[in-house]
Write an enzyme that holds these catalytic residues in place. Sequence first.
Site, PDB file in Angstrom:
ATOM      1  N   ILE A  13       0.844  -1.205   0.000  1.00 19.60           N
ATOM      2  CA  ILE A  13       0.000   0.000   0.000  1.00 19.60           C
ATOM      3  C   ILE A  13       0.878   1.253   0.000  1.00 19.60           C
ATOM      4  CG2 ILE A  13      -1.935   1.168   1.118  1.00 19.60           C
ATOM      5  CD1 ILE A  13      -2.561  -1.523   2.535  1.00 19.60           C
ATOM      6  N   PHE A  81       2.715   3.385   7.557  1.00 18.64           N
ATOM      7  CA  PHE A  81       2.313   2.046   7.108  1.00 18.64           C
ATOM      8  C   PHE A  81       3.124   0.943   7.795  1.00 18.64           C
ATOM      9  CE2 PHE A  81       1.533   4.685   3.293  1.00 18.64           C
ATOM     10  CZ  PHE A  81       0.238   4.303   2.989  1.00 18.64           C
ATOM     11  N   SER A 125      -7.161  -0.832  10.433  1.00 13.01           N
ATOM     12  CA  SER A 125      -7.741  -1.954   9.686  1.00 13.01           C
ATOM     13  C   SER A 125      -9.173  -2.193  10.127  1.00 13.01           C
ATOM     14  CB  SER A 125      -6.904  -3.194   9.974  1.00 13.01           C
ATOM     15  OG  SER A 125      -7.578  -4.358   9.558  1.00 13.01           O
ATOM     16  N   TYR A 149      -2.120  -9.208  16.110  1.00 13.88           N
ATOM     17  CA  TYR A 149      -2.057  -8.191  15.056  1.00 13.88           C
ATOM     18  C   TYR A 149      -3.182  -7.166  15.235  1.00 13.88           C
ATOM     19  CZ  TYR A 149      -3.001  -6.009  10.553  1.00 13.88           C
ATOM     20  OH  TYR A 149      -3.268  -5.086   9.572  1.00 13.88           O
ATOM     21  N   LYS A 153      -3.403  -2.826  16.262  1.00 14.53           N
ATOM     22  CA  LYS A 153      -4.152  -1.736  15.603  1.00 14.53           C
ATOM     23  C   LYS A 153      -5.044  -1.007  16.625  1.00 14.53           C
ATOM     24  CE  LYS A 153      -2.505  -2.462  11.488  1.00 14.53           C
ATOM     25  NZ  LYS A 153      -1.378  -1.618  11.056  1.00 14.53           N
ATOM     26  N   TYR A 177      -8.633   0.307   6.751  1.00 13.27           N
ATOM     27  CA  TYR A 177      -8.741  -0.290   5.419  1.00 13.27           C
ATOM     28  C   TYR A 177      -9.589  -1.540   5.478  1.00 13.27           C
ATOM     29  CZ  TYR A 177      -4.103   2.008   5.099  1.00 13.27           C
ATOM     30  OH  TYR A 177      -3.038   2.862   5.159  1.00 13.27           O
ATOM     31  N   PHE A 178     -10.370  -1.735   4.436  1.00 12.38           N
ATOM     32  CA  PHE A 178     -11.052  -3.012   4.277  1.00 12.38           C
ATOM     33  C   PHE A 178     -10.084  -3.944   3.534  1.00 12.38           C
ATOM     34  CE2 PHE A 178     -14.958  -2.835   6.617  1.00 12.38           C
ATOM     35  CZ  PHE A 178     -14.788  -1.577   7.167  1.00 12.38           C
ATOM     36  N   ASP A 295     -12.030 -16.504  11.042  1.00 13.57           N
ATOM     37  CA  ASP A 295     -12.710 -15.759   9.975  1.00 13.57           C
ATOM     38  C   ASP A 295     -14.158 -15.458  10.356  1.00 13.57           C
ATOM     39  OD1 ASP A 295     -10.580 -15.591   8.274  1.00 13.57           O
ATOM     40  OD2 ASP A 295     -11.335 -17.033   6.805  1.00 13.57           O
TER      41      ASP A 295
HETATM   42  P1  NAD Z   1       3.528  -4.532   3.527  1.00 13.08           P
HETATM   43  O1  NAD Z   1       4.109  -5.596   4.365  1.00 13.08           O
HETATM   44  O2  NAD Z   1       3.602  -4.673   2.047  1.00 13.08           O
HETATM   45  O3  NAD Z   1       4.137  -3.122   3.937  1.00 13.08           O
HETATM   46  C1  NAD Z   1       4.617  -2.834   5.230  1.00 13.08           C
HETATM   47  C2  NAD Z   1       6.033  -2.321   5.088  1.00 13.08           C
HETATM   48  O4  NAD Z   1       6.547  -2.001   6.396  1.00 13.08           O
HETATM   49  C3  NAD Z   1       6.984  -3.341   4.469  1.00 13.08           C
HETATM   50  O5  NAD Z   1       7.641  -2.746   3.361  1.00 13.08           O
HETATM   51  C4  NAD Z   1       7.961  -3.675   5.600  1.00 13.08           C
HETATM   52  O6  NAD Z   1       9.257  -3.953   5.107  1.00 13.08           O
HETATM   53  C5  NAD Z   1       7.897  -2.424   6.459  1.00 13.08           C
HETATM   54  N1  NAD Z   1       8.244  -2.608   7.871  1.00 13.08           N
HETATM   55  C6  NAD Z   1       7.746  -3.521   8.739  1.00 13.08           C
HETATM   56  N2  NAD Z   1       8.309  -3.372   9.943  1.00 13.08           N
HETATM   57  C7  NAD Z   1       9.174  -2.325   9.853  1.00 13.08           C
HETATM   58  C8  NAD Z   1      10.059  -1.687  10.763  1.00 13.08           C
HETATM   59  N3  NAD Z   1      10.197  -2.109  12.024  1.00 13.08           N
HETATM   60  N4  NAD Z   1      10.793  -0.648  10.338  1.00 13.08           N
HETATM   61  C9  NAD Z   1      10.695  -0.221   9.052  1.00 13.08           C
HETATM   62  N5  NAD Z   1       9.885  -0.789   8.136  1.00 13.08           N
HETATM   63  C10 NAD Z   1       9.131  -1.830   8.540  1.00 13.08           C
HETATM   64  O7  NAD Z   1       1.989  -4.356   3.989  1.00 13.08           O
HETATM   65  P2  NAD Z   1       0.821  -3.508   3.345  1.00 13.08           P
HETATM   66  O8  NAD Z   1      -0.223  -4.467   2.872  1.00 13.08           O
HETATM   67  O9  NAD Z   1       1.344  -2.472   2.439  1.00 13.08           O
HETATM   68  O10 NAD Z   1       0.241  -2.856   4.673  1.00 13.08           O
HETATM   69  C11 NAD Z   1       0.623  -1.561   5.099  1.00 13.08           C
HETATM   70  C12 NAD Z   1      -0.064  -1.243   6.405  1.00 13.08           C
HETATM   71  O11 NAD Z   1      -1.480  -1.364   6.231  1.00 13.08           O
HETATM   72  C13 NAD Z   1       0.293  -2.183   7.561  1.00 13.08           C
HETATM   73  O12 NAD Z   1       0.363  -1.441   8.742  1.00 13.08           O
HETATM   74  C14 NAD Z   1      -0.885  -3.132   7.606  1.00 13.08           C
HETATM   75  O13 NAD Z   1      -1.078  -3.662   8.888  1.00 13.08           O
HETATM   76  C15 NAD Z   1      -2.032  -2.224   7.212  1.00 13.08           C
HETATM   77  N6  NAD Z   1      -3.186  -2.948   6.643  1.00 13.08           N
HETATM   78  C16 NAD Z   1      -3.010  -3.778   5.585  1.00 13.08           C
HETATM   79  C17 NAD Z   1      -4.095  -4.501   5.068  1.00 13.08           C
HETATM   80  C18 NAD Z   1      -3.918  -5.448   3.910  1.00 13.08           C
HETATM   81  O14 NAD Z   1      -4.796  -6.311   3.717  1.00 13.08           O
HETATM   82  N7  NAD Z   1      -2.884  -5.345   3.110  1.00 13.08           N
HETATM   83  C19 NAD Z   1      -5.365  -4.367   5.652  1.00 13.08           C
HETATM   84  C20 NAD Z   1      -5.507  -3.491   6.733  1.00 13.08           C
HETATM   85  C21 NAD Z   1      -4.408  -2.790   7.215  1.00 13.08           C
HETATM   86  N1  UFG Z   2      -9.936 -17.048   1.667  1.00 12.19           N
HETATM   87  C1  UFG Z   2     -10.067 -18.282   1.070  1.00 12.19           C
HETATM   88  N2  UFG Z   2      -8.917 -18.910   0.672  1.00 12.19           N
HETATM   89  C2  UFG Z   2      -7.683 -18.383   0.835  1.00 12.19           C
HETATM   90  C3  UFG Z   2      -7.568 -17.113   1.445  1.00 12.19           C
HETATM   91  C4  UFG Z   2      -8.721 -16.469   1.854  1.00 12.19           C
HETATM   92  O1  UFG Z   2     -11.165 -18.802   0.910  1.00 12.19           O
HETATM   93  O2  UFG Z   2      -6.688 -19.021   0.459  1.00 12.19           O
HETATM   94  C5  UFG Z   2     -11.169 -16.326   2.076  1.00 12.19           C
HETATM   95  C6  UFG Z   2     -11.245 -16.015   3.564  1.00 12.19           C
HETATM   96  O3  UFG Z   2     -11.800 -17.091   4.260  1.00 12.19           O
HETATM   97  C7  UFG Z   2     -12.109 -14.760   3.575  1.00 12.19           C
HETATM   98  C8  UFG Z   2     -11.736 -14.055   2.255  1.00 12.19           C
HETATM   99  O4  UFG Z   2     -11.167 -15.079   1.426  1.00 12.19           O
HETATM  100  O5  UFG Z   2     -13.463 -15.102   3.511  1.00 12.19           O
HETATM  101  C9  UFG Z   2     -10.717 -12.941   2.425  1.00 12.19           C
HETATM  102  O6  UFG Z   2      -9.582 -13.442   3.131  1.00 12.19           O
HETATM  103  P1  UFG Z   2      -8.226 -12.612   3.236  1.00 12.19           P
HETATM  104  O7  UFG Z   2      -7.256 -13.449   3.993  1.00 12.19           O
HETATM  105  O8  UFG Z   2      -7.814 -12.135   1.887  1.00 12.19           O
HETATM  106  O9  UFG Z   2      -8.652 -11.320   4.050  1.00 12.19           O
HETATM  107  P2  UFG Z   2      -9.271 -11.184   5.519  1.00 12.19           P
HETATM  108  O10 UFG Z   2     -10.555 -10.452   5.360  1.00 12.19           O
HETATM  109  O11 UFG Z   2      -9.292 -12.456   6.235  1.00 12.19           O
HETATM  110  O12 UFG Z   2      -8.172 -10.309   6.243  1.00 12.19           O
HETATM  111  C10 UFG Z   2      -7.807  -9.026   5.773  1.00 12.19           C
HETATM  112  C11 UFG Z   2      -6.362  -8.715   6.133  1.00 12.19           C
HETATM  113  C12 UFG Z   2      -6.191  -8.606   7.617  1.00 12.19           C
HETATM  114  C13 UFG Z   2      -7.186  -7.678   8.208  1.00 12.19           C
HETATM  115  C14 UFG Z   2      -8.572  -8.075   7.785  1.00 12.19           C
HETATM  116  C15 UFG Z   2      -9.604  -7.100   8.270  1.00 12.19           C
HETATM  117  O13 UFG Z   2      -5.505  -9.727   5.674  1.00 12.19           O
HETATM  118  O14 UFG Z   2      -4.916  -8.055   7.886  1.00 12.19           O
HETATM  119  O15 UFG Z   2      -8.648  -8.096   6.359  1.00 12.19           O
HETATM  120  O16 UFG Z   2      -9.303  -5.852   7.768  1.00 12.19           O
HETATM  121  F1  UFG Z   2      -7.091  -7.735   9.555  1.00 12.19           F
END
Ligand code: NAD
Ligand code: UFG
Length: 336
Positions: A13, A81, A125, A149, A153, A177-178, A295
Amino acid sequence: MGKILVTGGAGFIGSHTCVEFLERGYEVVVLDNLSNSKEESIRRIEQITGKHVKFYRADMRDAAAVRAIFKAHPIDAVVHFAGLKAVGESVEKPLAYYENNLNGTFVLLNAMHEAGCKRIVFSSSATVYGMHNPVPYVENMPTSATNPYGYTKVMIEQMLQDICHAQPDFSAVALRYFNPIGAHKSGLIGEDPNGIPNNLLPYIGQVAVGKLQQLSVFGDDYDTPDGTGVRDYIHVVDLAKGHVCAIAYAMAHEGFMPINLGTGNGVSVLEMVHAYEKACGHAISYRIAPRRAGDIATSYADASRAKELLGWEAQETLETMCEDSWRFMQQNPNGL
Ligand code: NAD
Ligand code: UFG
């Protein structure tokens, strides 16, 4: 415009968000320890935008390194992030998650305080809505968590709220974020997880490109229209644009504000599989597997606060999310 410190800016992101800031004339300084990303993504941000990114490969828990960044740059605001994000891993390694996410944020907030920087946008999140709130999720619902985790948050949101209370000229926006998916239209940046993906979209993408054999659909007996889990998938570029709006909001307002970033629409696992099949032009092999522990059946946003306060609304469709994800997979079958 302004100078933004982006922690975790090399990640999924973060990299897309850097592009949106750079394209609007902001300067971007990235701090990332590359624990879950590659320096190549910084090069690609520069390739897309034609702009320079000042990159520090450093750990946010390293107080001297973080302080030095604030010394070297007049940072107007921080987009935070950086953090570990794998739910299952956080259950196995709770201390690593609390240490990295909480201690890292603590060091960052301290450095901001010392430098007089009072604006932060934090990656929260939808997980903070826990297991018991009804959908759609609204920002004033009680927050909770079911794993370390998620607790990081909830706790970081609390830290930000407390700081805003103690320091009335501080501004913190927690973007909840969703489910971010998709990739930049250039196909140059996208989601590049280490090892076998935990999340649905990268898993489907790797099946589509032939790296993984078959998707396991975790449960088809949920109380949803087709029995599979329903989520609010949001295009990562829409999400990235939400951060530009959130920074503008944080510059103009004080206090703590949680804001959902979602589309407001739920999509089931099977609907997603079929949408991806359309984008890639062939069938995705899947089987029905048992439910995954922890889940919930359904998660989607009430997206009205983002529209009202930020003037932001998701623009992309399920179709473009899948097309953009597929383009990135095809151009980068082995990641960045
Ligand atoms: P990502 O892992 O791609 O990005 C996170 C980045 O932070 C990575 O590049 C990692 O190297 C860096 N990082 C981790 N620990 C660090 C540290 N101690 N010092 C410096 N850098 C560090 O993940 P993302 O999907 O881009 O997520 C970004 C943020 O959004 C995270 O905080 C995550 O929890 C949050 N978020 C993500 C999702 C999702 O589904 N992707 C959903 C909700 C919230
Ligand atoms: N799923 C499958 N097969 C897979 C992976 C996922 O069926 O191999 C299903 C899950 O059961 C769920 C949906 O796909 O119903 C989405 O699953 P994800 O793992 O992609 O996402 P989640 O909603 O479980 O979790 C995400 C982020 C978490 C965050 C959460 C709520 O990964 O970090 O959304 O924001 F906490």
